[in-house]
Design a protein around this motif. Structure first.
Motif, mmCIF file in Angstrom:
data_model
loop_
_atom_site.group_PDB
_atom_site.id
_atom_site.type_symbol
_atom_site.label_atom_id
_atom_site.label_comp_id
_atom_site.label_asym_id
_atom_site.label_seq_id
_atom_site.Cartn_x
_atom_site.Cartn_y
_atom_site.Cartn_z
ATOM 1 N N TYR A 99 -54.344 -24.652 -75.493
ATOM 2 C CA TYR A 99 -53.392 -25.340 -76.355
ATOM 3 C C TYR A 99 -52.619 -24.336 -77.205
ATOM 4 C CZ TYR A 99 -51.676 -28.643 -79.867
ATOM 5 O OH TYR A 99 -50.882 -29.388 -80.710
ATOM 6 N N ARG A 123 -41.855 -28.564 -76.879
ATOM 7 C CA ARG A 123 -41.371 -29.284 -75.696
ATOM 8 C C ARG A 123 -40.170 -28.561 -75.106
ATOM 9 N NH1 ARG A 123 -42.315 -34.396 -74.010
ATOM 10 N NH2 ARG A 123 -43.314 -34.891 -75.987
ATOM 11 N N TYR A 130 -41.283 -25.604 -73.190
ATOM 12 C CA TYR A 130 -41.834 -26.023 -71.902
ATOM 13 C C TYR A 130 -40.714 -26.192 -70.876
ATOM 14 C CZ TYR A 130 -43.353 -29.548 -68.511
ATOM 15 O OH TYR A 130 -43.581 -30.264 -67.383
ATOM 16 N N LYS A 131 -39.647 -26.877 -71.274
ATOM 17 C CA LYS A 131 -38.539 -27.091 -70.343
ATOM 18 C C LYS A 131 -37.873 -25.778 -69.980
ATOM 19 C CE LYS A 131 -37.500 -31.783 -71.876
ATOM 20 N NZ LYS A 131 -36.517 -32.659 -72.545
ATOM 21 N N PHE A 173 -51.167 -26.715 -71.595
ATOM 22 C CA PHE A 173 -50.427 -27.743 -72.333
ATOM 23 C C PHE A 173 -49.578 -27.117 -73.425
ATOM 24 C CE2 PHE A 173 -54.245 -29.810 -70.772
ATOM 25 C CZ PHE A 173 -53.734 -30.962 -70.197
ATOM 26 N N ASN A 174 -48.437 -27.773 -73.729
ATOM 27 C CA ASN A 174 -47.703 -27.329 -74.910
ATOM 28 C C ASN A 174 -48.208 -28.111 -76.115
ATOM 29 O OD1 ASN A 174 -46.451 -29.858 -74.963
ATOM 30 N ND2 ASN A 174 -44.494 -29.116 -74.201
ATOM 31 N N HIS A 194 -47.233 -30.601 -77.583
ATOM 32 C CA HIS A 194 -47.100 -32.053 -77.483
ATOM 33 C C HIS A 194 -48.053 -32.619 -76.435
ATOM 34 C CE1 HIS A 194 -43.506 -31.720 -79.969
ATOM 35 N NE2 HIS A 194 -43.080 -30.774 -79.158
ATOM 36 N N TRP A 195 -48.970 -31.784 -75.935
ATOM 37 C CA TRP A 195 -49.917 -32.161 -74.895
ATOM 38 C C TRP A 195 -49.218 -32.582 -73.612
ATOM 39 C CZ3 TRP A 195 -54.826 -30.787 -75.034
ATOM 40 C CH2 TRP A 195 -55.389 -30.481 -76.282
ATOM 41 N N VAL A 196 -48.065 -31.974 -73.351
ATOM 42 C CA VAL A 196 -47.398 -32.122 -72.054
ATOM 43 C C VAL A 196 -47.925 -31.026 -71.147
ATOM 44 C CG1 VAL A 196 -45.193 -32.035 -70.821
ATOM 45 C CG2 VAL A 196 -45.323 -33.111 -73.079
ATOM 46 N N GLU A 197 -48.402 -31.388 -69.961
ATOM 47 C CA GLU A 197 -48.987 -30.392 -69.077
ATOM 48 C C GLU A 197 -47.942 -29.404 -68.577
ATOM 49 O OE1 GLU A 197 -51.509 -30.064 -64.881
ATOM 50 O OE2 GLU A 197 -51.443 -31.963 -65.990
#
Length: 216
Positions: free
Chosen positions: A109, A115, A118-119, A141-142, A144-147
């Protein structure tokens, strides 16, 4: 070993297990923040006040992720070690590598990857991936808990960031076949608040068990 038990009612409680009966668990790799949830905060009488601590959001996120992936238990170093006990702290430091190795899943984490970062990592060119490559911790994960990905899908990037070799990350070569210089390089970029913590991280890499003296 203490584990966080994620119950059907969504409460999170500490539960202790002997080494020969540890259930499947997920484990969190992260950097410490200024207001983490500690072992003593997990006492049932603190269930309301603990939710006000900044670190509770991360704890809850980890447990929610673990539960969604079929786990009843999770481990986080901030609250699963009673650091008031020098004996327990010594055992934990010497067992840390084995505990990470035995976990069924590891969630890394990096709170400093947004986010947007991540993109950028996935959709832009190399020089525009700055928020991901400069993260203190690096994968899964970032904030924001986006994988982001897995050790397999991002093997090249992890090897580059940690100065390790892909063959060890993929399990093609055993850790014992690596040279002393290679193992030292893996720990060279680690930053810790206390200098002794940097040394402790080498124990598992070199297969060493060493008594830990409490701070004075």
């Amino acid at each position: 070993m203490w584990l966080l038990h994620i119950t059907d009612t969504d409460t999170i409680e500490l539960e202790e297990f002997a080494d020969n009966c540890i259930p499947p668990y997920a484990i969190l790799s992260h950097t410490w923040g200024p207001n983490e949830v500690l072992f003593e905060d997990m006492h049932p009488s603190n269930q309301t006040s603990v939710q006000l601590k900044e670190g509770y959001v991360k704890l809850r996120g980890c447990c929610t992720m673990a539960k969604s992936r079929g786990f009843e238990y999770a481990w986080i170093d901030t609250c699963c070690i009673d650091k008031r006990s020098s004996a327990e702290l010594s055992e934990a430091i010497n067992s840390m590598y084995r505990w990470y190795q035995a976990a069924k899943e590891c969630y890394v984490y990096p709170a400093d990857v947004s986010r947007e970062g991540y993109k950028a990592f996935w959709w832009t060119r190399y020089k525009e991936r700055e928020t991901f490559f400069t993260s203190k911790w690096f994968i899964f994960f970032n904030r924001h808990w986006v994988e982001v990905g897995t050790k397999v899908t991002l093997c090249y990037e992890i090897a580059k960031r940690t100065r390790s070799q892909e063959r060890f990350l993929r399990g093609q070569d055993d850790l014992d076949t690596s040279s002393v210089a290679q193992r030292m390089a893996w720990a060279a970029g680690r930053e810790t608040t206390r200098i002794e913590d940097r040394a402790y991280s080498l124990l598992g890499i070199f297969g060493i068990h060493h008594p830990v003296q409490p701070s004075r």
